[in-house]
Design an enzyme around this catalytic site. Structure first.
Site, PDB file in Angstrom:
ATOM      1  N   PRO A 107       0.818  -1.209   0.000  1.00  0.00           N
ATOM      2  CA  PRO A 107       0.000   0.000   0.000  1.00  0.00           C
ATOM      3  C   PRO A 107       0.855   1.263   0.000  1.00  0.00           C
ATOM      4  CG  PRO A 107       0.050  -0.942   2.191  1.00  0.00           C
ATOM      5  CD  PRO A 107       0.836  -1.877   1.305  1.00  0.00           C
ATOM      6  N   ARG A 139      -0.716  16.623  -8.936  1.00  0.00           N
ATOM      7  CA  ARG A 139      -1.836  15.725  -9.222  1.00  0.00           C
ATOM      8  C   ARG A 139      -3.017  16.401  -9.932  1.00  0.00           C
ATOM      9  NH1 ARG A 139      -4.529  13.309  -6.056  1.00  0.00           N
ATOM     10  NH2 ARG A 139      -4.657  11.344  -7.161  1.00  0.00           N
ATOM     11  N   TYR A 162      -3.351  14.549 -13.493  1.00  0.00           N
ATOM     12  CA  TYR A 162      -4.447  13.573 -13.613  1.00  0.00           C
ATOM     13  C   TYR A 162      -5.830  14.208 -13.545  1.00  0.00           C
ATOM     14  CZ  TYR A 162      -0.817  10.520 -11.421  1.00  0.00           C
ATOM     15  OH  TYR A 162       0.313   9.850 -11.076  1.00  0.00           O
ATOM     16  N   CYS A 171       4.090  29.616 -14.626  1.00  0.00           N
ATOM     17  CA  CYS A 171       3.691  30.134 -15.925  1.00  0.00           C
ATOM     18  C   CYS A 171       3.208  29.019 -16.841  1.00  0.00           C
ATOM     19  CB  CYS A 171       4.848  30.905 -16.552  1.00  0.00           C
ATOM     20  SG  CYS A 171       5.346  32.247 -15.478  1.00  0.00           S
ATOM     21  N   GLU A 172       2.087  28.437 -16.491  1.00  0.00           N
ATOM     22  CA  GLU A 172       1.425  27.395 -17.271  1.00  0.00           C
ATOM     23  C   GLU A 172      -0.066  27.514 -16.982  1.00  0.00           C
ATOM     24  OE1 GLU A 172       2.788  24.908 -19.173  1.00  0.00           O
ATOM     25  OE2 GLU A 172       4.890  25.154 -18.621  1.00  0.00           O
TER      26      GLU A 172
HETATM   27  C1  LIG Z   1       2.684   2.535  -7.137  1.00  0.00           C
HETATM   28  C2  LIG Z   1       2.806   1.124  -6.724  1.00  0.00           C
HETATM   29  C3  LIG Z   1       2.245   0.698  -5.517  1.00  0.00           C
HETATM   30  C4  LIG Z   1       1.468   1.594  -4.593  1.00  0.00           C
HETATM   31  O1  LIG Z   1       0.247   1.977  -5.133  1.00  0.00           O
HETATM   32  P1  LIG Z   1      -0.799   2.805  -4.244  1.00  0.00           P
HETATM   33  O2  LIG Z   1      -1.915   3.037  -5.166  1.00  0.00           O
HETATM   34  O3  LIG Z   1      -0.139   4.048  -3.813  1.00  0.00           O
HETATM   35  O4  LIG Z   1      -1.188   1.931  -3.089  1.00  0.00           O
HETATM   36  C5  LIG Z   1       2.445  -0.613  -5.150  1.00  0.00           C
HETATM   37  N1  LIG Z   1       3.151  -1.473  -5.927  1.00  0.00           N
HETATM   38  C6  LIG Z   1       3.700  -1.096  -7.095  1.00  0.00           C
HETATM   39  C7  LIG Z   1       4.463  -2.071  -7.886  1.00  0.00           C
HETATM   40  C8  LIG Z   1       3.545   0.211  -7.530  1.00  0.00           C
HETATM   41  O5  LIG Z   1       4.084   0.580  -8.693  1.00  0.00           O
END
Ligand SMILES: *Cc1c(COP(=O)(O)O)cnc(C)c1O
Length: 417
Positions: free
Chosen positions: A274, A312, A316, A342-343
């Site tokens: 996580p 973010r 996204y 400046c974007e």
């Molecule tokens: C980014 C990533 C995570 C963590 O993802 P979360 O969405 O932040 O929990 C875990 N394992 C791998 C291989 C990743 O690239």
């Protein structure tokens, strides 16, 4: 659940007024809550209590040394995607035997560093990477512990940029081909198969994609076992979502309740990776209002944090709740909250119905603990923000604000100039 709450109309980080921190350390300022970090880490650890497991925090979400130290002290491991992240994890006190290493582009230097550090396993993402790891391990006269990252072709129902487990993605080995790759790995002299890995995406708000991906991958584990390939570590990845706006993601216990029945009695050590769900709501970004610009259709609230501090929203189209640090009765306005970069893409929030804030007042950008500071940059030659950790009434700077000198550190002017 987190510990950023209003008391008498004033936002607190645990037991410390956010305004006091902003005045002491300046803005933009990242603030992390110790108690929230610990609570979220323990939520995973306790949920998977029924089986042997390691919670390997995904460093890319937040790699501050103090954040990592907190997890290390509570038995946590690390999911890393670069040599730099291995370095950080070790420096923070995470034992190498609790480090798993993913990523499609591991370099020779990084592979050597990982082997030398004796990490738990490489999560291998392609055949050529497998061959390269085996070759380097041979040169170093060590055995490389590996697992294959399988791509189970499951749609996690998330933003296209953060889905990783579909056929069209660059990540992992297609699950249909994985059996053959394991047979290949078995024949390699300097490679030892220890596990299997999957990670299907990020900000996932349902349990079902995790269940589907697990079931699909367990079939492969069974098939491998029949052919004498013993899998000891099952790395089920990360990706659990958090509440940014009105999402209602499952909590680790919900995930465990669905996954554990499928895993019990298998003599597997479960690894979880996580990132966001541990740190996301444990951090905020505090910014100061600089100017107000009245428009015909909407206003602009210009603040001192930009896309270089928190990318973010620009990257996204992600939503972050933005609220004043001092809550007062006042009328609402419709505004874009924008940074100084400046974007046109430099915004923290668009067309927000928000209180009519005033210059010099502080705003809190909520849920900024994950993919906030780690994705920040020096674009527009803006020094990176400071980071602070709060624990109850106690607080400490955990990363100094960069200086102008830091911006040019490492730059060299050649003699011909
Ligand atoms: C980014 C990533 C995570 C963590 O993802 P979360 O969405 O932040 O929990 C875990 N394992 C791998 C291989 C990743 O690239």
């Amino acid at each position: 659940m987190h510990f950023f709450r209003y008391r008498n109309g004033e936002l607190y980080a645990e037991d410390v007024p956010v305004r006091e921190l902003a005045e002491a350390y300046g803005t933009p300022l990242y603030i992390y809550s110790y108690s929230t970090l610990l609570r979220h880490f323990r939520a995973y650890d306790n949920a998977f209590d029924g089986v042997p497991h390691i919670i390997c925090f995904a460093l890319k979400a937040n790699s501050n040394t103090s954040v990592l130290r907190l997890f290390a002290k509570n038995g946590g491991g690390a999911d890393v995607v670069s040599g730099g992240e291995i370095f950080r994890a070790l420096k923070a006190g995470i034992p190498p035997r609790k480090i798993v290493y993913a990523g499609v582009g591991k370099t020779e230097k990084e592979i050597r560093f990982a082997l030398k550090s004796r990490i738990l396993m490489f999560n291998v993402e392609s055949e050529s990477e497998l061959m390269e790891i085996d070759r380097i391990a041979g040169v170093m006269k060590v055995k490389a512990p590996i697992s294959l990252r399988v791509n189970p072709d499951i749609d996690p129902g998330t933003h296209p940029y953060i889905a990783t487990g579909l056929k069209e993605h660059k990540f992992g080995i297609p699950i249909e081909a994985a059996f053959e790759y394991y047979k290949l790995a078995e024949r390699l002299e300097n490679t030892e198969i220890v596990g299997i890995h999957k990670h299907i995406g990020s900000q996932i708000t349902k349990v079902s994609p995790f269940v589907d991906a697990l079931k699909k991958t367990l079939l492969l584990v069974d098939e491998l076992k029949e052919h004498g390939v013993d899998i000891r570590y099952f790395d089920i990845g990360g990706g659990l979502g958090i509440t940014y706006k009105d999402e209602e993601p499952p909590v680790p216990r919900d995930l465990a309740r669905s996954l554990l029945p499928l895993l019990r009695g298998r003599r597997l050590t479960i690894i979880m990776e996580p990132g966001r769900s541990i740190v996301g709501n444990a951090g905020i970004l505090v910014t100061k209002v600089l100017y107000l610009k009245k428009g015909e259709e909407k206003d602009f609230v210009i603040v001192d944090a930009g896309m270089n501090d928190l990318i973010r929203p620009s990257f996204y189209g992600a939503y972050h709740h933005i609220q004043p640090v001092e809550k007062k009765r006042r009328k609402n306005i419709l505004a874009d909250i924008v940074g100084p970069i400046c974007e046109s893409g430099d915004f923290l929030g668009k067309e927000r119905e928000m209180p009519d804030v005033k210059p010099r007042e502080y705003l809190a950008v909520m849920s900024a603990g994950a993919y906030g500071f780690t994705m920040s940059s020096n674009y527009n030659s803006r020094p990176r923000a400071a980071e602070v950790m709060v624990k109850g009434k106690d607080f400490s700077l955990v990363n100094k604000r960069e200086t102008y000198r830091d911006l040019v550190r490492g730059e060299v002017v050649p003699g011909f100039l």
